[in-house]
Design a protein around this motif. Structure first.
Motif, short mmCIF file in Angstrom:
data_model
loop_
_atom_site.label_atom_id
_atom_site.label_comp_id
_atom_site.label_asym_id
_atom_site.label_seq_id
_atom_site.Cartn_x
_atom_site.Cartn_y
_atom_site.Cartn_z
N ASN A 153 1.79 15.53 21.78
CA ASN A 153 1.18 14.25 22.16
C ASN A 153 -0.32 14.40 22.30
O ASN A 153 -0.93 13.92 23.24
CB ASN A 153 1.80 13.72 23.46
CG ASN A 153 1.54 14.64 24.65
OD1 ASN A 153 1.14 15.80 24.46
ND2 ASN A 153 1.77 14.16 25.86
N GLY A 154 -0.89 15.10 21.31
CA GLY A 154 -2.32 15.38 21.35
C GLY A 154 -3.16 14.27 20.74
O GLY A 154 -2.82 13.09 20.79
N MET A 155 -4.28 14.65 20.12
CA MET A 155 -5.28 13.70 19.65
C MET A 155 -4.80 12.90 18.44
O MET A 155 -5.20 11.76 18.24
CB MET A 155 -6.56 14.44 19.27
CG MET A 155 -7.22 15.18 20.42
SD MET A 155 -7.85 14.05 21.68
CE MET A 155 -9.15 13.25 20.76
N GLY A 156 -3.92 13.48 17.60
CA GLY A 156 -3.56 12.81 16.35
C GLY A 156 -4.67 12.99 15.32
O GLY A 156 -5.75 13.53 15.60
N MET A 157 -4.43 12.51 14.10
CA MET A 157 -5.38 12.70 13.01
C MET A 157 -5.62 11.40 12.25
O MET A 157 -4.71 10.60 12.08
CB MET A 157 -4.86 13.74 12.01
CG MET A 157 -4.49 15.06 12.60
SD MET A 157 -3.85 16.17 11.31
CE MET A 157 -2.97 17.34 12.33
N GLU A 158 -6.85 11.25 11.78
CA GLU A 158 -7.18 10.13 10.91
C GLU A 158 -6.76 10.45 9.47
O GLU A 158 -6.48 11.61 9.13
CB GLU A 158 -8.68 9.85 10.96
CG GLU A 158 -9.18 9.45 12.35
CD GLU A 158 -10.69 9.23 12.36
OE1 GLU A 158 -11.34 9.58 11.36
OE2 GLU A 158 -11.20 8.71 13.37
N GLU A 159 -6.72 9.42 8.62
CA GLU A 159 -6.29 9.61 7.23
C GLU A 159 -7.21 10.58 6.50
O GLU A 159 -6.75 11.38 5.68
CB GLU A 159 -6.26 8.26 6.49
CG GLU A 159 -5.14 7.34 6.92
CD GLU A 159 -3.78 7.94 6.65
OE1 GLU A 159 -3.63 8.66 5.65
OE2 GLU A 159 -2.87 7.70 7.46
N ARG A 174 0.84 -1.20 0.00
CA ARG A 174 0.00 0.00 0.00
C ARG A 174 0.88 1.25 0.00
O ARG A 174 1.92 1.28 0.63
CB ARG A 174 -0.91 0.01 1.23
CG ARG A 174 -2.02 -1.01 1.18
CD ARG A 174 -2.78 -1.04 2.51
NE ARG A 174 -3.29 0.27 2.88
CZ ARG A 174 -4.46 0.76 2.50
NH1 ARG A 174 -5.24 0.03 1.73
NH2 ARG A 174 -4.85 1.95 2.89
N LEU A 175 0.42 2.26 -0.72
CA LEU A 175 1.23 3.47 -0.86
C LEU A 175 1.47 4.14 0.49
O LEU A 175 2.53 4.72 0.72
CB LEU A 175 0.53 4.44 -1.82
CG LEU A 175 1.37 5.59 -2.36
CD1 LEU A 175 2.56 5.07 -3.13
CD2 LEU A 175 0.53 6.49 -3.24
N ASP A 176 0.46 4.05 1.40
CA ASP A 176 0.66 4.70 2.70
C ASP A 176 1.61 3.93 3.60
O ASP A 176 1.94 4.40 4.70
CB ASP A 176 -0.70 4.89 3.41
CG ASP A 176 -1.47 3.58 3.53
OD1 ASP A 176 -2.62 3.62 3.95
OD2 ASP A 176 -0.91 2.51 3.19
N LYS A 177 2.08 2.74 3.16
CA LYS A 177 3.08 1.99 3.92
C LYS A 177 4.50 2.27 3.42
O LYS A 177 5.47 1.86 4.07
CB LYS A 177 2.81 0.48 3.82
CG LYS A 177 1.43 0.06 4.34
CD LYS A 177 1.28 0.35 5.82
CE LYS A 177 -0.08 -0.14 6.34
NZ LYS A 177 -0.26 0.21 7.76
N TRP A 178 4.61 2.93 2.27
CA TRP A 178 5.94 3.23 1.73
C TRP A 178 6.66 4.18 2.67
O TRP A 178 6.07 5.12 3.23
CB TRP A 178 5.83 3.89 0.36
CG TRP A 178 5.50 2.94 -0.75
CD1 TRP A 178 4.91 1.73 -0.63
CD2 TRP A 178 5.69 3.15 -2.15
NE1 TRP A 178 4.73 1.16 -1.87
CE2 TRP A 178 5.21 2.00 -2.82
CE3 TRP A 178 6.24 4.18 -2.89
CZ2 TRP A 178 5.26 1.88 -4.20
CZ3 TRP A 178 6.28 4.06 -4.26
CH2 TRP A 178 5.79 2.91 -4.91
#
Length: 708
Positions: free
Chosen positions: A636-642, A124-128
């Protein structure tokens, strides 16, 4: 005899290893191919890990500049050692073969462990690790240090391993040439497609629409071979990423054959040969079915053979038609022959018969471009034939031609008038959009300024209130001390009343009063110092309207921004600094401060969302990297989804509540960084936090290529 041969072979391999124990890299050197300087091991099970390979694998030296492993189900491990003799520790490795399905690269760290890089069509491209069509990987190789690199290659297609090594500047030059070539090829194919589509709309000749379809599939097929389709079309679709080159090649071959038969009128000049094409179509179908559902390697072999037969078949049909005086056949014969020459040169390059360089590496793509252009000339020749026939018919209808000419002139006048009107309307719309954009950016600045002003007012008000509240007790204590001092002065005049003065001292508590005055003065000094620090930070920060380039201290800008945003952080967010010794950067200081303010403000918001008033932290780090400076802001906050990351820099997109944000902050940040010829990168994980990385050139003459 066997023992003697084995001894000689072993001695030669050892001598070769001693002669070239490692690959030496230096600053500014051009990209070098290292195919003959590596060792290769074949893992027939295709399941061995790095540890297993290190413990038990027996590597053999490569004898080819471009190792060609053929068609195999095995995994191949490539090993080599690099010595960085220069000062630039940012080195790049590139494997320009987008058709490889699995690439795993491991580089040895200073502590002996290995860093893992991932790429390949079947991932998967997001694993590169790095999104690049040539599988370009940035290695951090310390100066004057040896590093061992392992590369694992696995694919169900022809495995060719061109390996380049070089410095960041050399890599940037190579990637610029590659991107320029790819852009030129795509531009040429688009021009050919649109040109012939226009002619079809004008002439309604089906040959042109068939040619447009053929050009489209040739272009998308070559884009897939160049790796562009994986990066910008297929993305995370593994099936299309791995099978598109096979499927598109078959579709292109079939469409090319249909176009060829119609273009040169093969049914008239070679009717028996036309029927043979169905046998090749059946072979294509069988090979594709075997490749997709049974045995990928066997199916790939069948498809390769079928594609070769199809190429020779089309060449034969065109030659036979040419012998029968088919005018269009000469164009097709020339175009197809040059395309096959390009393919042959491309294959000879892989076999080592001719040098492997930027030209030979792209011979197949160049051949396809030449073929498309020549076939377009052939279709244009068809227009010439039609024009001659039309001129003969026009000789019998001159009056109609004049009427048509007058009609065309009138239409041109009308068209020019409409174009002028539309151009004026578009210009007005464009001006309105520019004004609206300026207003929105100003609104965002005013919103930030309002938030900043409120925080600064509160921040300065605290020490001022403390100073104001300290003045009455200080005044009271000074009056008491003055009373005691006056009493002593009176005793000095008449020499009586000393006991009364001492009683007054006891009542007032002179020692306590003096200590209290000292404490009050220290606290007032602290408040004044804090106010001075805030004002100094404001003076450094408030340069938002400076439009001239100047050198500035990035570390100072970050510190002043934190001071200005003090109310956002105090007692809630822990700020950690890791500021390196970086050179001053040529920039627009006020605009960079606006970038820092937006990113730090967003980080504080994300940290508070997750941790409330305790447990949140933001780390600010800077470091030099050659002609570049890197700034990272990690929380070290909430982070984001794709889904959020993919739209983060869109104007008006925000995850904050109504009234809390305009959605323009990060869009403005991206614009400012691009204005500085820099890069902004995002790395975020839901529930763990977010890291923004800003890469800025020290001098604005250095321009960075955009990341994928």
């Amino acid at each position: 005899m066997r023992f003697l041969i084995a001894f000689l072979l072993g001695y030669l391999s050892i001598a070769d290893a001693v002669a070239q124990p490692y690959i030496t890299l230096s600053d500014g050197a051009s990209m070098q191919m290292i195919g003959r300087s590596v060792q290769i091991f074949e893992d027939t099970s295709a399941t061995m890990s790095l540890t297993e390979v290190q413990q038990s694998a027996i590597f053999q030296p490569s004898v080819s500049l471009v190792p060609n492993m053929g068609l195999s189900g095995s995994a191949f491990w490539v090993k080599f050692t690099v010595f960085n003799s220069g000062q630039d520790n940012s080195q790049f490795l590139s494997i320009p073969n987008p058709e490889i399905e699995e690439i795993d690269s491991y580089i040895q760290r200073s502590d002996g462990s290995y860093k893992h890089f991932i790429g390949g069509q079947s991932r998967r491209l997001d694993k590169w690790t790095r999104k690049d069509i040539d599988h370009t990987i940035n290695y951090i190789l310390s100066s004057s240090q040896l590093s061992t690199i392992y590369i694992r290659i696995h694919s169900h297609k022809q495995i060719q391993i061109p390996i380049y090594l070089g410095s960041s500047n050399a890599t940037l030059t190579k990637l610029s040439f590659r991107d320029g070539f790819a852009g030129a090829y795509v531009g040429l194919m688009l021009v050919m497609l649109l040109y012939n589509l226009f002619i079809f709309l004008f002439s309604r000749d089906r040959d042109y629409i068939l040619y447009v379809v053929y050009v489209f599939f040739v272009g998308i097929t070559q884009a897939n071979f160049l790796g562009i389709a994986k990066l910008y079309v297929w993305g995370n679709e593994i099936f299309w990423s791995t099978k598109a080159s096979i499927i598109l090649t078959i579709v292109t071959a079939v469409i090319a054959n249909i176009f060829m038969q119609r273009f040169i009128h093969a049914k008239v000049h070679a009717p028996k040969l036309v029927k043979l094409s169905w046998a090749i179509y059946v072979a294509f179908a069988i090979g594709l079915a075997i490749n997709l559902f049974f045995n990928p390697l066997l199916g790939y072999d069948i498809l390769q053979i079928s594609a070769g037969v199809m190429a020779l078949y089309q060449l034969t049909v065109a030659f036979v038609s040419y012998l029968k005086k088919a005018r269009a056949a000469r164009y097709f014969l020339l175009a197809w022959s040059l395309f096959l020459v390009g393919i042959i040169l491309y294959v000879l390059k892989d076999l080592g018969v001719i040098p492997y360089n930027e030209l030979t590496q792209n011979m197949m793509t160049i051949g396809s471009a030449v073929e498309v252009v020549l076939l377009s000339f052939g279709l244009a020749d068809k227009i010439n034939v039609l024009r001659q026939e039309k001129e003969l018919s026009q000789a019998k209808a001159i009056a109609m031609a004049k009427e048509n000419e007058l009609f065309v002139v009138n239409q041109n006048v009308e068209l020019e008038r409409k174009v002028t009107e539309r151009t004026h309307a578009l210009q007005e719309t464009n001006d309105h959009l520019k004004r609206t954009q300026t207003q929105l950016v100003s609104a965002e600045k005013m919103a930030s300024l309002g938030q900043l002003t409120a925080g600064i007012a509160h921040e300065i008000n605290n020490p001022l209130n403390f100073i104001s509240s300290s003045i009455p007790p200080l005044k009271r204590d000074l009056l008491d001390l003055k009373e005691v001092l006056d009493a002593y002065r009176n005793v000095a005049k008449d020499g009586t009343g000393l006991e009364a003065v001492r009683a007054l001292e006891e009542r007032i508590g002179v020692d306590f009063t003096v200590n209290e005055v000292e404490e009050i003065l220290k606290c007032m000094e602290t408040g004044a110092s804090r106010t001075s620090e805030i004002v100094r930070g404001l003076r450094t920060f408030s340069r938002l309207d400076e439009d001239d380039l100047k050198t500035a201290d990035i570390n100072e800008g970050l510190r002043s921004t934190v001071v200005v945003l003090g109310p956002q952080f105090r007692d809630v967010v822990k700020i950690e600094y890791e500021l390196g010794d970086i050179p001053q950067v040529e920039c627009y200081p006020g605009k960079l401060n606006q970038v820092f303010m937006n990113l730090l403000n967003n980080a504080a918001h994300a940290v508070k969302q997750r941790h409330g008033n305790t447990g949140g932290s933001i780390k600010i780090a800077t470091r030099p990297s050659g002609d570049l400076v890197t700034v990272t802001i990690t929380d070290n906050g909430m982070g984001m989804e794709e889904s959020v990351k993919s739209r983060l820099f869109e104007p008006f997109f925000t995850t904050k509540g109504v009234g809390e944000g305009t959605g323009l902050g990060l869009s403005i940040v991206q614009g400012i960084i691009e204005k500085h010829n820099g890069l902004i990168e995002l790395d975020s994980t839901v529930g763990q936090g977010t890291r923004f990385t800003l890469t800025l050139p020290v001098l604005q003459t250095v321009k960075l290529a955009k990341s994928a």
